[in-house]
Each structure stands twice: as structure tokens, then as C-alpha cells.
Scaffold this motif. Structure first.
Motif, mmCIF file in Angstrom:
data_model
loop_
_atom_site.group_PDB
_atom_site.id
_atom_site.type_symbol
_atom_site.label_atom_id
_atom_site.label_comp_id
_atom_site.label_asym_id
_atom_site.label_seq_id
_atom_site.Cartn_x
_atom_site.Cartn_y
_atom_site.Cartn_z
ATOM 1 N N GLY A 191 66.106 -23.891 -94.861
ATOM 2 C CA GLY A 191 67.523 -23.960 -95.441
ATOM 3 C C GLY A 191 67.796 -23.031 -96.501
ATOM 4 O O GLY A 191 68.715 -22.373 -96.763
ATOM 5 N N LYS A 192 66.560 -22.455 -97.308
ATOM 6 C CA LYS A 192 66.764 -21.480 -98.368
ATOM 7 C C LYS A 192 67.002 -20.052 -97.685
ATOM 8 O O LYS A 192 67.958 -19.495 -98.007
ATOM 9 C CB LYS A 192 65.201 -21.465 -99.030
ATOM 10 N N GLU A 193 66.376 -19.942 -96.617
ATOM 11 C CA GLU A 193 66.738 -18.410 -95.712
ATOM 12 C C GLU A 193 68.192 -18.667 -95.134
ATOM 13 O O GLU A 193 68.611 -17.458 -95.075
ATOM 14 C CB GLU A 193 65.324 -18.323 -95.143
ATOM 15 N N LEU A 194 68.499 -19.593 -94.785
ATOM 16 C CA LEU A 194 69.846 -19.749 -93.948
ATOM 17 C C LEU A 194 70.752 -19.358 -95.335
ATOM 18 O O LEU A 194 71.925 -18.811 -94.855
ATOM 19 C CB LEU A 194 70.080 -21.118 -93.527
ATOM 20 N N GLN A 195 70.663 -20.010 -96.366
ATOM 21 C CA GLN A 195 71.640 -19.646 -97.364
ATOM 22 C C GLN A 195 71.565 -18.169 -97.604
ATOM 23 O O GLN A 195 72.738 -17.521 -97.789
ATOM 24 C CB GLN A 195 71.177 -20.378 -98.743
#
Ligand code: AVI
Length: 308
Positions: A57-61
Motif C-alpha cells: 500500500g505504501k509503495e503504491l501510494q
């Protein structure tokens, strides 16, 4: 009596290699057993993926920001209990709308209500339907991203997986993304233990399909006369679950008789395992390009972002 269920059961048991469609595992009791499977030490896919998702989720952001994408509408296919979407929603704060698609409307409504308590500002839609076919969703102008966690795609034969991936592209439209959980090929013992656990929860899950047939289709299976079997088929890259007859026996279903020889099996489920490169190839045949890959320690599970 549910006639589609009856027709599927009769058709499957008339085949030389008897089989039952795995979608019928999930009545209320079967869904409870599946939740118990997810808690098992041996069943690594559930917790491994769940541990990976906050980082995803963090890296998608960051990934979408770099592409100047500011709004995502997230569409979960086969949403079930909506556990996996929580870490994504917590980190990917640019999600503007969440749509959950599931065959079971009741289950979906309850799970969506629970999610709404955690994310009160997020518009949440529940769409009941067969997510394996193209669907018409009310999409906004934010960038669509499908979500299909849990390696549920592994329960489709490769041809059906290809159809699903093609249809999901139609449902989500051009310029969309897809985030998928895929279980990988690995040590055979680890795979077989995950589907034949020492507390016999998976055995109960497998046999529950017979109990369901008895209850809903006027049948007289004795589940104790069948044994749970889970084997890795190396050639086809899949775990196969079967129910093996302990004896010669006859079973009646809605007036039709079925003979079982001792040792004969009913094939109840396949769970395909993919090398990430193999899955990438399958996705590319359906028109998707791999953008990102997250691997759990020892490569035991993969999460992939695809773009259309
Ligand atoms: C739902 N699906 C991804 C599970 C799997 O691992 O194939 C179903 C399951 N069958 C036995 N254990 C879990």
C-alpha cells in the motif's frame, strides 16, 4: 431445491473422474472452516500476504504519485470478508471510492458495513454479481484499480484465469490497474502441509461439501466413509484436493445412484501455483503488463501490480 447446484453436482459425479465445483465449499459452515484455515500455522498464504500488504500500500501510494495519479477507485473481486483491503486503504490514502463485488450479497453487506465503521469518509459500494464475467460498474473518473488477493486466481484452471483477467480488463476499462496475490511454486512438503494440516481443519472443509449436498440436495453421503487427500501435482503445478472413498459404496442423490469403488476419488479443488515470471506471461496473454512485484521472504508468496 437449488437446481443449478443439483445439476452441477450430478454432472460432476457422472464423469469418469468424479468432481465437484469448489465454489460449493462456501456455505455458512464452509466459510467458517475457511476462516479457521486462515488461522492455521501450516496455511502460510493468508498471513504471508497480509504481512506484505502494508508495504504494498505504501509503495503504491508513491508509485501513483510519481505517475501524477491523484485518485484511485478500488474494486475488489470476490470480496468476501474484506480483511485484505484494510491495510491497502490504510496506506493508499488516494483511494476515492471502494467497490466490493461478491456473489453473496448478504455476506458483502455485513462486511461493507464493518469497513464503513473503520473508513467513515470513504464511499463504499457493494455490487452483487459473478465477478468472473465482465460487469458494468458505476465508475467515477478516478483511475480504476482491481484487487484480487488471496491467490484465489489459483483456484481457476489457467484458461479460466485467462478469461478472468481479460474480463477484469473490460470491467475496469482502459488505463486501469490490477493488484493480485499469487501463491508461488515451492517445496512440495510445505505446499502439501498447507492443504493437509495436522488439526484436520482442511479435511473438515473438504468433507463439508458432502454434508452440504446431503442437506440441500436430498443425498445420503456418509462423510466418514471418505478421506481427505491433498497432493501436489508437479507436472501441472497445482495442489489437488480429493475425497477418497474408504470402501465400495453407493450414494443416492435426488433419486440417482452413484457407485464408488474403494480408493476412487472425487476431485474437489485445484490450487495452481505460479513462478512470478509464469504468472506475468499469463497476465500478458490477457493484455496486462507487470508494473511492480512484491515477494515475501523466501519468495513464498507474490503480490503483483499490472497495468492495462
Ligand atoms: C480460496 N483459496 C485461495 C484457497 C486456496 O488456497 O486455494 C482455498 C483453500 N482450499 C484449501 N485450503 C484453502
Amino acid at each position: 431445491m437449488n437446481s443449478e447446484f443439483l445439476q452441477d453436482v450430478l454432472a460432476g459425479l457422472r464423469l469418469p473422474q468424479k468432481e465437484l465445483p469448489p465454489k460449493y465449499f462456501y456455505d455458512a459452515q464452509g466459510s467458517k472452516y475457511f476462516d479457521q484455515i486462515c488461522e492455521l500455522e501450516e496455511y502460510y498464504p493468508y498471513r504471508t500476504e497480509l504481512r506484505l500488504l502494508p508495504q504494498v500500500g505504501k509503495e503504491l501510494q508513491a508509485y501513483f504519485r510519481e505517475k501524477s495519479i491523484t485518485g484511485i477507485q478500488l474494486v475488489e473481486f470476490g470480496a468476501g470478508s474484506l480483511h485484505k483491503v484494510k491495510p491497502i486503504l490504510q496506506e493508499l490514502t488516494m483511494v476515492k471510492q471502494f467497490t466490493a463485488i461478491d456473489i453473496s450479497g448478504e455476506h458483502l453487506k455485513a462486511a461493507s458495513a464493518e469497513l464503513a465503521d473503520i473508513f467513515p469518509d470513504l464511499p463504499i459500494k457493494a455490487a452483487q454479481g459473478d465477478f468472473t464475467k465482465p460487469m458494468q460498474l458505476e465508475l467515477s473518473d478516478a483511475t480504476p484499480m482491481g484487487f484480487f488477493p488471496g491467490s484465489t486466481i489459483g483456484n481457476f484452471d489457467p484458461d479460466d484465469a485467462l478469461d478472468f483477467l481479460r474480463n477484469a480488463r473490460v470491467t475496469l476499462g482502459s488505463g486501469s490497474y490490477m493488484l493480485l496475490g499469487v501463491d508461488t511454486k515451492k517445496d512440495q512438503q510445505m505446499l502439501e502441509d498447507a492443504y493437509d494440516d495436522s488439526s484436520n481443519v482442511t479435511a473438515r472443509f473438504n468433507k463439508n461439501i458432502l454434508t452440504r449436498i446431503n442437506r440441500e440436495l436430498d443425498a445420503n453421503f456418509d462423510p466418514d466413509q471418505f478421506e481427505h487427500v491433498a497432493v501436489y501435482n508437479q507436472q501441472l503445478g497445482r495442489i489437488e484436493m480429493h475425497l477418497r472413498s474408504r470402501t465400495d459404496q453407493q450414494v443416492e442423490i435426488a433419486g440417482e445412484s452413484f457407485q464408488f469403488e474403494k480408493g476412487e476419488t472425487i476431485h474437489t479443488e485445484n490450487s495452481y501455483k505460479y513462478h512470478p515470471a509464469e504468472f506475468e506471461q499469463l497476465a500478458s496473454s490477457a493484455g496486462w503488463t507487470r508494473e511492480c512485484l512484491w515477494l515475501a521472504p523466501d519468495d513464498i508468496f507474490a503480490v503483483m501490480l499490472l497495468s492495462s
